[in-house]
Design an enzyme around this catalytic site. Structure first.
Site, PDB file in Angstrom:
ATOM      1  N   THR A  46     -98.570  34.577  99.870  1.00 35.52           N
ATOM      2  CA  THR A  46     -99.278  33.818  98.835  1.00 35.52           C
ATOM      3  C   THR A  46     -98.964  32.328  98.883  1.00 35.52           C
ATOM      4  O   THR A  46     -99.464  31.554  98.076  1.00 35.52           O
ATOM      5  CB  THR A  46     -98.933  34.364  97.434  1.00 35.52           C
ATOM      6  N   TYR A 136     -94.945  36.764 111.636  1.00 41.76           N
ATOM      7  CA  TYR A 136     -96.061  36.249 110.847  1.00 41.76           C
ATOM      8  C   TYR A 136     -96.508  34.903 111.417  1.00 41.76           C
ATOM      9  O   TYR A 136     -95.842  33.894 111.243  1.00 41.76           O
ATOM     10  CB  TYR A 136     -95.643  36.106 109.377  1.00 41.76           C
ATOM     11  N   LYS A 164     -98.256  39.967 112.033  1.00 42.13           N
ATOM     12  CA  LYS A 164     -99.346  39.577 111.140  1.00 42.13           C
ATOM     13  C   LYS A 164     -99.943  38.312 111.734  1.00 42.13           C
ATOM     14  O   LYS A 164     -99.314  37.256 111.724  1.00 42.13           O
ATOM     15  CB  LYS A 164     -98.807  39.338 109.726  1.00 42.13           C
TER      16      LYS A 164
END
Length: 273
Positions: A46, A136, A164
């Site tokens: 986020t 990530y 990811k």
């Protein structure tokens, strides 16, 4: 081992003065658990991770680890990243002593490490954490792109179980995965999810699931099976996606959840200004 094909990247709760609200963050995770969610990603997707000090991250780790209801019943993935490697290592060391399930290794924004520097950074954090790890890569937000050759070198580490990839989707077609290794390829959020699945992404790090976890999970499972949802079901999904992605997703999610009585507070400015 991470068994869930779907996790939700949860926002971090803050008080009105922008100080960390650990209890509010945990309350949201507990609320998701009541809705059937069994895996969450804390401190990462986020975009709030880099606004947190090392002390705040450690406080968040401690709050989650002492909540046996969460750690005994959910897969908790914690984001590990910092502009300073020493601080990321301290966080990883602390996580190694907890019941947190796995870590997601993020890369520092702005400073643009070399591929060799990023390799050494990753290797150190994975080793220190002692947890299963997901890489990530998000070049649009960090300014750094983990290249295929570097990823393939890292995949030789047994504890790295996934990536990811928020950059070039075709990159995953060039990954060299050993025959005895299962690699999880996570899509970062729901935008372009159908295309991601077509490229071979097999797991989802969900943003919209904060508002409608069951609907987003059902949609993703249908995509993996090359199936289509019925009219009413896909209409629900489209409404949620429009609500989340029209503007700034984090602001939209917090506003909606706050209105439902899940007190996550505002974002840290300038987000939400």
């Amino acid at each position: 081992m991470l068994n869930e094909i779907f996790h939700i990247a949860v926002p971090t709760a803050f008080y009105d003065d922008e100080t960390l609200n650990v209890e509010g963050t945990i309350h949201h995770i507990e609320n998701l658990y009541q809705q059937g969610v069994r895996s969450v990603f804390v401190c990462g997707t986020t975009g709030e991770q880099h606004s947190l000090s090392l002390g705040e991250k450690l406080e968040l780790v401690e709050g989650i680890d002492t909540n046996n209801k969460l750690t005994n019943n959910m897969e908790i993935i914690f984001g590990v990243a910092s502009v300073r490697q020493k601080e990321a290592e301290e966080l990883a060391k602390h996580i190694s002593k907890t019941n947190i399930t796995a870590v997601m290794i993020g890369y520092p924004p702005y400073i643009k490490p070399s591929q060799e520097e990023a390799f050494n950074y990753t290797k150190s954090l994975v080793s220190i954490s002692g947890k299963d790890a997901i890489l990530y890569n998000n070049p649009a937000r960090t300014g750094f792109d983990l290249e295929v050759d570097t990823i393939n070198k890292l995949l030789s580490m047994k504890d790295i179980i996934g990536i990811k990839e928020a950059g070039e989707k075709t990159k995953i077609q060039h990954l060299k995965i050993e025959s005895d290794k299962q690699l999880y390829i996570y899509a970062g959020g729901e935008q372009g999810l159908e295309d991601s699945v077509r490229h071979g992404f097999n797991r989802l790090s969900s943003i919209a699931g904060n508002l409608a976890p069951a609907e987003i999970k059902n949609w993703f499972e249908a995509l993996l099976k090359n199936e289509k949802l019925k009219g009413a079901e896909i209409h629900k999904v489209e409404n949620v996606l429009n609500k989340v992605y029209s503007g700034t997703p984090l602001v939209n999610i917090k506003e909606e959840l706050n209105s439902q009585g899940v007190k996550l507070g505002s974002c840290r400015t300038p987000i939400g200004n």
